[in-house]
Design an enzyme around this catalytic site. Sequence first.
Site, short mmCIF file in Angstrom:
data_model
loop_
_atom_site.label_atom_id
_atom_site.label_comp_id
_atom_site.label_asym_id
_atom_site.label_seq_id
_atom_site.Cartn_x
_atom_site.Cartn_y
_atom_site.Cartn_z
N GLY A 53 0.84 -1.20 0.00
CA GLY A 53 0.00 0.00 0.00
C GLY A 53 0.87 1.24 0.00
N LYS A 71 -4.33 -6.32 -24.32
CA LYS A 71 -3.77 -7.69 -24.28
C LYS A 71 -2.44 -7.73 -25.01
CE LYS A 71 -5.35 -9.29 -21.67
NZ LYS A 71 -6.40 -8.51 -21.11
N HIS A 93 -10.11 10.04 -39.20
CA HIS A 93 -9.96 11.34 -38.55
C HIS A 93 -8.57 11.51 -37.96
CE1 HIS A 93 -14.17 12.18 -39.16
NE2 HIS A 93 -14.43 10.97 -38.71
O1 M6R Z 1 -8.55 -6.80 -10.66
P1 M6R Z 1 -9.18 -5.83 -11.60
O2 M6R Z 1 -10.09 -6.50 -12.58
O3 M6R Z 1 -9.86 -4.70 -10.91
O4 M6R Z 1 -7.98 -5.23 -12.42
C1 M6R Z 1 -8.18 -4.17 -13.31
C2 M6R Z 1 -7.01 -3.99 -14.23
O5 M6R Z 1 -5.86 -3.68 -13.51
C3 M6R Z 1 -6.75 -5.23 -15.07
O6 M6R Z 1 -7.87 -5.59 -15.81
C4 M6R Z 1 -5.57 -5.01 -16.02
O7 M6R Z 1 -5.89 -4.06 -16.99
C5 M6R Z 1 -5.14 -6.34 -16.62
N1 M6R Z 1 -3.72 -6.48 -16.51
C6 M6R Z 1 -5.45 -6.47 -18.06
O8 M6R Z 1 -5.13 -7.72 -18.56
#
Ligand code: M6R
Length: 585
Positions: free
Chosen positions: A97, A467, A486
């Site tokens: 944190g 991805k 655009h």
């Molecule tokens: O655990 P969460 O679904 O809240 O995470 C959100 C994003 O950090 C997560 O989807 C991130 O974008 C991934 N690495 C994408 O594959």
Amino acid sequence: MCGITGYIGPKDAFHVILDSLKKLEYRGYDSYGFATLHEKRIHIYKDVGKISNVNSGYLPGNIGIGHSRWATHGGVTKENAHPHLDCHGRVAVVHNGIIENYQELRDELTRKGHIFRSETDTEVIPHLIEENLNLGFVEAVKEAVKKLKGRYAIIALSPEHHGMIAVRKGSPLILGVKDGECYVASDIPAFLDHTNNVMYLDDNEMVIVTQNDLKFYNVITWEEVKKRIVTIEWSAEQAKKGEYAHYMIKEIMEQKDTLRRAINQDDNEIEKIAKSIAEACGTFFTGCGTAGKVAFTAEYAFSKIAKKHVNYIVASEFPNYHHFLTNETLLIAISQSGETADVIEAIETAKEKGVKIISIVNVVGSTIARMSDHVFYINAGPEKAVASTKATTAQLAVIYLLAYASAGKLQEGKKNLMDLASKVNDMLNPRYEERIKKLAEMIHAQPNIYIIGRSINYPMALESAIKIQEVSYIHAEGFAGGELKHGPIALIEKNTPCIALVANDEVKDDVISNAIEVKSRGGFIIGISPENNEVFDYWLKVPDVGVMSPIVNIIPVQILAYHLGLLRGCEIDTPRNLAKSVTVK
Ligand code: M6R
């Protein structure tokens, strides 16, 4: 971000912690460290690098703590790796944190003569505890906690106390319990090999752990809190790679089953929330990264299926929209981990206005789940690869259930989703993967990849880019097909790969026209579509599933990203600079 863990019991703490940290590596992987307690002394070992590369080493003792780091304050150095100590080596702390007032505390402690050895925010904690050690370790931790601002989960140990003390405020911390043993960790898979009996620490709670006793306190009222043991259904096997080379491909292949599990929601609950959406004065969907793109898809799904307007706002921007929130608003938060700091802040903003919170979450008992008035668990099982795959399609499935229920057609939606799940089962075969691998071999040296989609596939064009970026480090960008001319079309050169997400829908001809525009400027067109088209230089067939096309269109991109990453020698499951759960703002 950052994985923390602690152990007390009859085993060698070092080995238990080493194993746990390897399971938490997805949370941060630039450096690591251990501290154990033995014969009234703290023994410490830390280094830079990945914990998965550590196969030897030893520290004595049956009580210990560990940390796998994702750097926030201070670079990736041995000095900045946790655990951190006080001036005299009598207190060791691991932390996940951010301590927001660390600079102020550090200045104050420095004035009092404390010597700091790192650039981290964390190091103020052991020094703060040291300040009051004459009151005993427990009291000293209590006094330190009173001064900390920010979000954190900490585990501390000291020769003054035969055990550990853990405190949670905003970052996850869970206890695994067994006769005469206790595990503390940021996430359940860390100890799932040993026990599936867990106890959740809530925000503003402290637990004093000794070998045969656990005492929980609220750190605001200092009253003792009673907790119950919850038995988790995840198995240790689910959290392992098995026959697969990487978690990512294992999790992609698991979509054969995870979709079915996500669809299997309680009909009454889905109908109830659909009714709340109908009655709400404004429904907002939110999430970050991939989960954010799922939230964006909800806007289109509700419009197309239920003719209902709902809003999407990326979680990190959500607080800026607080003017539009009332106690009649509904917020639907999507998160795999249930721990994403920006989503938590969005929920906090909404709660201040009396907004009702619904969440779509994978990790049972996670912070977001516990902050919500109602949770839909997607039941995808542990997702370990940083790149989200099976959680994405499972989240989409729940969105479709809600949209169909809002249209009064839940059973029709369920049936369509079940049909889709069996088509995905057929699609995920070795021949299909082989065809995508061949494509990856053709384009893996390209510097840029663009993805276009329209309507409900526009959010998936954005998700496709995420991805490819995170797994292969190729520059990838997603566009709404209509936006190309655009500006972005200026980027197209000879052989630039452009993926067109084409569904059998009302925008099909328009996306094909956009693909033709790209091709006439030299682009190499990869069509993801139920039918072939002469504009495609390479076709990846997907089943025709109508309005649910985002679910099937994203799967070949997930496989493509995996093979691009492999061919480019990338760290597939633990991409550079990223972490699985982003617990800092
Ligand atoms: O655990 P969460 O679904 O809240 O995470 C959100 C994003 O950090 C997560 O989807 C991130 O974008 C991934 N690495 C994408 O594959």
